[in-house]
Design a protein around this motif. Structure first.
Motif, PDB file in Angstrom:
ATOM      1  N   MET A   1       0.830  -1.196   0.000  1.00 37.24           N
ATOM      2  CA  MET A   1       0.000   0.000   0.000  1.00 37.24           C
ATOM      3  C   MET A   1       0.870   1.255   0.000  1.00 37.24           C
ATOM      4  SD  MET A   1      -3.024   0.390   2.663  1.00 37.24           S
ATOM      5  CE  MET A   1      -4.408  -0.571   2.205  1.00 37.24           C
TER       6      MET A   1
ATOM      7  N   ASP B   1      -1.393   2.460  -3.317  1.00 36.66           N
ATOM      8  CA  ASP B   1      -2.822   2.154  -3.256  1.00 36.66           C
ATOM      9  C   ASP B   1      -3.586   3.416  -3.617  1.00 36.66           C
ATOM     10  OD1 ASP B   1      -4.786   0.039  -1.571  1.00 36.66           O
ATOM     11  OD2 ASP B   1      -5.505   2.094  -1.737  1.00 36.66           O
TER      12      ASP B   1
ATOM     13  N   LEU C   1     -14.796   3.433 -10.116  1.00 41.04           N
ATOM     14  CA  LEU C   1     -15.005   2.606 -11.318  1.00 41.04           C
ATOM     15  C   LEU C   1     -13.934   1.521 -11.398  1.00 41.04           C
ATOM     16  CD1 LEU C   1     -16.002   4.776 -14.394  1.00 41.04           C
ATOM     17  CD2 LEU C   1     -17.194   2.848 -13.423  1.00 41.04           C
TER      18      LEU C   1
ATOM     19  N   TYR D   1     -12.287   0.238  -8.940  1.00 39.04           N
ATOM     20  CA  TYR D   1     -12.551  -0.746  -7.894  1.00 39.04           C
ATOM     21  C   TYR D   1     -13.676  -1.693  -8.315  1.00 39.04           C
ATOM     22  CZ  TYR D   1     -13.533  -2.869  -3.432  1.00 39.04           C
ATOM     23  OH  TYR D   1     -13.716  -3.794  -2.449  1.00 39.04           O
ATOM     24  N   ALA D   2     -14.695  -1.119  -8.972  1.00 42.66           N
ATOM     25  CA  ALA D   2     -15.802  -1.966  -9.424  1.00 42.66           C
ATOM     26  C   ALA D   2     -15.325  -2.988 -10.450  1.00 42.66           C
ATOM     27  CB  ALA D   2     -16.907  -1.096 -10.018  1.00 42.66           C
ATOM     28  N   LEU D   3     -14.360  -2.580 -11.286  1.00 46.91           N
ATOM     29  CA  LEU D   3     -13.889  -3.477 -12.348  1.00 46.91           C
ATOM     30  C   LEU D   3     -12.918  -4.530 -11.835  1.00 46.91           C
ATOM     31  CD1 LEU D   3     -13.263  -0.823 -15.097  1.00 46.91           C
ATOM     32  CD2 LEU D   3     -14.868  -2.707 -15.263  1.00 46.91           C
ATOM     33  N   THR D   4     -12.118  -4.166 -10.821  1.00 44.27           N
ATOM     34  CA  THR D   4     -11.021  -5.049 -10.433  1.00 44.27           C
ATOM     35  C   THR D   4     -11.153  -5.608  -9.021  1.00 44.27           C
ATOM     36  OG1 THR D   4      -9.739  -3.212  -9.596  1.00 44.27           O
ATOM     37  CG2 THR D   4      -9.409  -3.784 -11.890  1.00 44.27           C
ATOM     38  N   GLY D   5     -11.992  -5.000  -8.185  1.00 41.61           N
ATOM     39  CA  GLY D   5     -12.137  -5.479  -6.815  1.00 41.61           C
ATOM     40  C   GLY D   5     -10.948  -5.174  -5.947  1.00 41.61           C
TER      41      GLY D   5
ATOM     42  N   THR E   1      -7.872  -1.839  -4.845  1.00 45.58           N
ATOM     43  CA  THR E   1      -7.349  -0.498  -5.079  1.00 45.58           C
ATOM     44  C   THR E   1      -5.827  -0.510  -5.082  1.00 45.58           C
ATOM     45  OG1 THR E   1      -7.629  -0.098  -2.730  1.00 45.58           O
ATOM     46  CG2 THR E   1      -9.295   0.831  -4.173  1.00 45.58           C
TER      47      THR E   1
ATOM     48  N   HIS F   1      -3.036  -7.200 -14.148  1.00 43.44           N
ATOM     49  CA  HIS F   1      -3.540  -8.475 -14.625  1.00 43.44           C
ATOM     50  C   HIS F   1      -5.047  -8.596 -14.464  1.00 43.44           C
ATOM     51  CE1 HIS F   1      -2.979  -9.668 -10.375  1.00 43.44           C
ATOM     52  NE2 HIS F   1      -3.969 -10.490 -10.611  1.00 43.44           N
ATOM     53  N   ARG F   2      -5.647  -7.786 -13.593  1.00 41.75           N
ATOM     54  CA  ARG F   2      -7.106  -7.828 -13.488  1.00 41.75           C
ATOM     55  C   ARG F   2      -7.772  -6.972 -14.550  1.00 41.75           C
ATOM     56  NH1 ARG F   2      -8.893  -8.246  -7.266  1.00 41.75           N
ATOM     57  NH2 ARG F   2      -7.433  -9.872  -6.668  1.00 41.75           N
TER      58      ARG F   2
ATOM     59  N   GLN G   1      -8.774  -8.430 -18.140  1.00 36.98           N
ATOM     60  CA  GLN G   1     -10.043  -9.128 -18.350  1.00 36.98           C
ATOM     61  C   GLN G   1     -11.244  -8.228 -18.098  1.00 36.98           C
ATOM     62  OE1 GLN G   1      -9.160 -12.159 -15.527  1.00 36.98           O
ATOM     63  NE2 GLN G   1      -7.283 -12.498 -16.680  1.00 36.98           N
TER      64      GLN G   1
ATOM     65  N   GLU H   1     -14.005  -5.081 -18.396  1.00 35.20           N
ATOM     66  CA  GLU H   1     -14.830  -4.541 -19.470  1.00 35.20           C
ATOM     67  C   GLU H   1     -14.134  -3.314 -20.067  1.00 35.20           C
ATOM     68  OE1 GLU H   1     -17.871  -3.275 -21.777  1.00 35.20           O
ATOM     69  OE2 GLU H   1     -17.522  -2.049 -20.016  1.00 35.20           O
TER      70      GLU H   1
ATOM     71  N   VAL I   1     -14.868  -0.685 -22.202  1.00 41.86           N
ATOM     72  CA  VAL I   1     -15.415   0.680 -22.242  1.00 41.86           C
ATOM     73  C   VAL I   1     -15.340   1.310 -20.862  1.00 41.86           C
ATOM     74  CG1 VAL I   1     -17.411   2.095 -22.804  1.00 41.86           C
ATOM     75  CG2 VAL I   1     -16.960   0.012 -24.102  1.00 41.86           C
ATOM     76  N   ALA I   2     -15.767   0.543 -19.854  1.00 37.78           N
ATOM     77  CA  ALA I   2     -15.779   1.096 -18.501  1.00 37.78           C
ATOM     78  C   ALA I   2     -14.364   1.421 -18.043  1.00 37.78           C
ATOM     79  CB  ALA I   2     -16.428   0.110 -17.534  1.00 37.78           C
TER      80      ALA I   2
ATOM     81  N   GLY J   1     -19.794   4.460 -19.317  1.00 31.33           N
ATOM     82  CA  GLY J   1     -18.935   3.725 -18.399  1.00 31.33           C
ATOM     83  C   GLY J   1     -19.712   2.752 -17.543  1.00 31.33           C
TER      84      GLY J   1
ATOM     85  N   TYR K   1     -14.474  -8.926 -10.342  1.00 29.82           N
ATOM     86  CA  TYR K   1     -13.915  -9.446  -9.104  1.00 29.82           C
ATOM     87  C   TYR K   1     -14.688  -8.850  -7.945  1.00 29.82           C
ATOM     88  CZ  TYR K   1      -9.912 -10.620 -11.952  1.00 29.82           C
ATOM     89  OH  TYR K   1      -9.096 -11.119 -12.904  1.00 29.82           O
TER      90      TYR K   1
END
Lengths: 472, 169
Positions: free
Chosen positions: A61, A119, A171, A173-177, A179, A186-187, A190, A192, A194-195, B107, B115
């Motif tokens: 972090m 982080d 956004l 965090y939503a995509l990768t889970g 911070t 690497h996350r 995979q 999305e 556009v987001a 978006g 995840y």
């Protein structure tokens, strides 16, 4: 409890304690010179701990590496020179309050946290710490309407940019889970597409606001002109470098899968920034406003180092930011010398014929203006040269050509100051410069930095190359 | 049911936010904001974040709004100062606002969380939200927590500097 895991945080912990000490002692000590010396001592003490702090803390972090160490030295140089040029200036502005120094320390602490953040949450908090202190500093001359206006404008727009950076982070965090910046690549591969690009756009917008990239630069001229000159000089180097540190770490370490996207976004912004900064600077008659546009233009050059997306590009950006700290604070300290009782020293007209009465000060201003233009053998040339070299190495010749063209345009307004000083008769009676030993020392450090890096750049280049190697 | 409640809360939040900004009377503005804060607390409840919902009501609706009301009362705003807009060109502003809206919608449209962190909704339901938050905040996120305390300190010092220092002219 294993205390050694706190080691990477040691400089920040020490600096926080020193900041609290300065803040408390300010209540007891009446002489502001003592507080300034204490601030310089705390820089020295913290700088001693920095080389020993290398490592990662709290699961990555907080990262202390050669990259963040290089930035921390830039921040300390910025703080040191700002403290030196502030002492007399604040007395002239009748705003000699001790909180000034603790706010400078906490702002620098925020920048250090930004440079070391592994982080996104830590990064955001560092950014907020830096920005909050700077908002207050911009409005520090309370009886001046312009200073109040600058603080309010900076605060409102800065609050919006904080909202934007948080939206981008959420956004991601939503995509990768996560911070954690090192976990992102690497996350994101995979995620999305556009987001993730939209998240990228929001991050570019908010970091672009901090480093004043066009079109997020609109606040810069008003804030730089209205804020006290010593704070302007602090703001034009520190937060900008911290913004670049954040940009570099998030984009090069974290958003590598999106490199193709951010490379061309930043390339377009860089061209727009150089164009707007250099062309609008031409018509300015207020020197602080001119230097504000010039600092916009320089952000455009520095971001080119990121566009190159190579170790050489990154180290040329680091190198450029260090050189920029020397030459820009140097130029601002000459502006501060011109400010004395009853004289603003901000209008270009007041520089007419300065060389007749103050040949030494004029020669220093000439040096800083040459360096900002990028004329050899000053440091400014070295900075630009290595950025252009990194671009050409990556096949981005057209960008290098565009940057050189705008550099040539910039010669017009930098050299106009020189022309006013040397080729005109003095129009106004200059009462006398407000010189003080501290201010003299600051100008001297800046001038020596500009000359030494210009003539013998090897050591700085090696250190910057080491720092730049680490990231990609 | 959850979708219906979420829809209700979000529609009310948007409408009330517009009313906060457009109300002529500052006291009305603040009261609309009170309603806004309660609805945001409702959204937190839907997300199983009961601690955040309680804090939202106590801190924002309780403390901050009362502070706002007191400030307005102390300022004693009799008549609204009316100024023209500082910058012209609302078509450009509208275009930029629409562009930002489209970007945000684009978006969020295809957003599928790929995840889920260690604290999914199930873990939080078994552990309870307050406990989970405390655990994470004081172990994993200790550094950000401590940095936040410095941020608050700077905010206090800044407020004192800007409000209380004697003007010297």
């Amino acid at each position: 409890m294993d205390w050694s895991s706190f080691l990477p945080l040691l400089p920040e912990i020490v600096f926080t304690l020193m900041g609290l000490l300065v803040m408390t002692l300010e209540l007891l000590i009446r002489r502001k010179e003592t507080i300034a010396i204490l601030t310089i001592v705390s820089i020295g003490v913290t700088a001693y701990f920095i080389p020993q702090s290398l490592g990662r803390a709290f699961n990555g972090m907080f990262v202390s590496d050669t990259f963040s160490v290089f930035f921390k030295y830039i921040f300390f140089l910025n703080l040191l020179l700002t403290v030196l040029i502030s002492l007399k200036y604040l007395r002239i502005e009748r705003s000699e309050f001790g909180e000034y120094y603790s706010l400078l320390i906490f702002s620098t602490l925020g920048m250090m946290i930004m440079a070391s953040a592994g982080d996104l949450i830590v990064l955001y908090l560092g950014l907020e710490l830096m920005a909050l202190s700077t908002y207050v500093l911009a409005g520090f001359v309370r009886h001046s309407v312009r200073s109040n206006e600058a603080a309010l404008k900076y605060f409102l727009l800065g609050a919006f940019s904080s909202g934007i950076v948080l939206f981008g982070i959420s956004l991601i965090y939503a995509l990768t889970g996560t911070t954690l910046i090192q976990e992102l690549p690497h996350r994101l591969t995979q995620a999305e597409p556009v987001a993730s690009v939209v998240a990228l756009v929001f991050l570019v917008a908010s970091f672009g606001f901090k480093v004043a990239l066009v079109p997020f630069h609109v606040w810069t001229p008003d804030v730089y002109e209205g804020a006290p000159t010593s704070v302007t000089s602090f703001m034009s180097v520190g937060p900008k470098a911290a913004g670049f540190a954040a940009l570099a770490r998030v984009f090069i370490v974290g958003l590598t899968p999106l490199a193709a996207h951010w490379q061309w976004i930043l390339a377009i912004l860089a061209v727009a920034t150089m164009a707007v900064g250099n062309i609008l600077a031409i018509q300015q008659v207020n020197i602080k406003r001119m230097l504000a546009y010039s600092s916009i233009a320089h952000a455009g050059y520095a971001v080119l180092g990121l566009v190159a997306f190579s170790p050489n590009g990154l180290s040329s950006m680091l190198n450029y930011l260090l050189i920029y700290a020397f030459m820009n604070i140097g130029a601002f300290s000459v502006v501060i010398m011109m400010r004395s009782e009853g004289v603003t020293g901000e209008s270009l007209e007041e520089y007419k014929g300065l060389a007749r009465r103050y040949p030494f000060v004029s020669a220093l201003m000439l040096l800083f203006m040459f360096s900002l233009t990028g004329i050899p053998p000053t440091a400014g040339f070295i900075g630009k040269f290595f950025i252009f070299k990194a671009l050409v190495e990556r096949g981005l010749v057209w960008l290098a050509v565009v940057a050189v063209i705008f550099s040539v345009i910039s010669a017009y307004f930098y050299l106009r100051v020189v022309m006013y000083m040397y080729m005109y008769e003095p129009e106004m009676e200059i009462e006398g410069l407000s010189l003080s030993p501290a201010l003299g020392l600051a100008v001297l450090i800046a001038a020596i930095g500009v000359i030494v890096i210009g003539v013998y750049p090897e050591p700085v280049l090696t250190v910057a190359a080491n720092a730049g190697l680490y990231l990609p | 049911m959850v979708e219906f409640l979420f829809g209700y809360f979000s529609v009310v939040i948007v409408i009330v936010s517009v009313l906060v900004v457009t109300s002529r009377n500052p006291v009305h503005s603040v009261l609309w904001m009170l309603l806004l804060f309660f609805h945001i607390a409702g959204v937190y409840l839907l997300l199983n974040a009961e601690f955040l919902a309680a804090t939202q009501v106590i801190v924002y609706a309780g403390a901050i709004l009362v502070l706002f009301l007191f400030t307005i009362m102390l300022l004693d705003l009799r008549e609204e100062i009316r100024l023209g807009p500082f910058t012209g060109g609302w078509p450009a502003a509208l275009a930029i606002a629409l562009a930002v809206l489209i970007t945000v919608v684009a978006g969020i449209w295809g957003l599928k969380p790929a995840y889920i962190g260690p604290w999914g909704i199930k873990e939080i339901q078994t552990e309870t939200h307050t406990k989970a938050l405390g655990k994470v905040l004081f172990t994993e996120y200790l550094v950000p927590f401590e940095i936040a305390s410095v941020v608050l300190l700077v905010a206090i010092v800044g407020a004192v500097v800007l409000a209380k220092k004697k003007l010297k002219t």
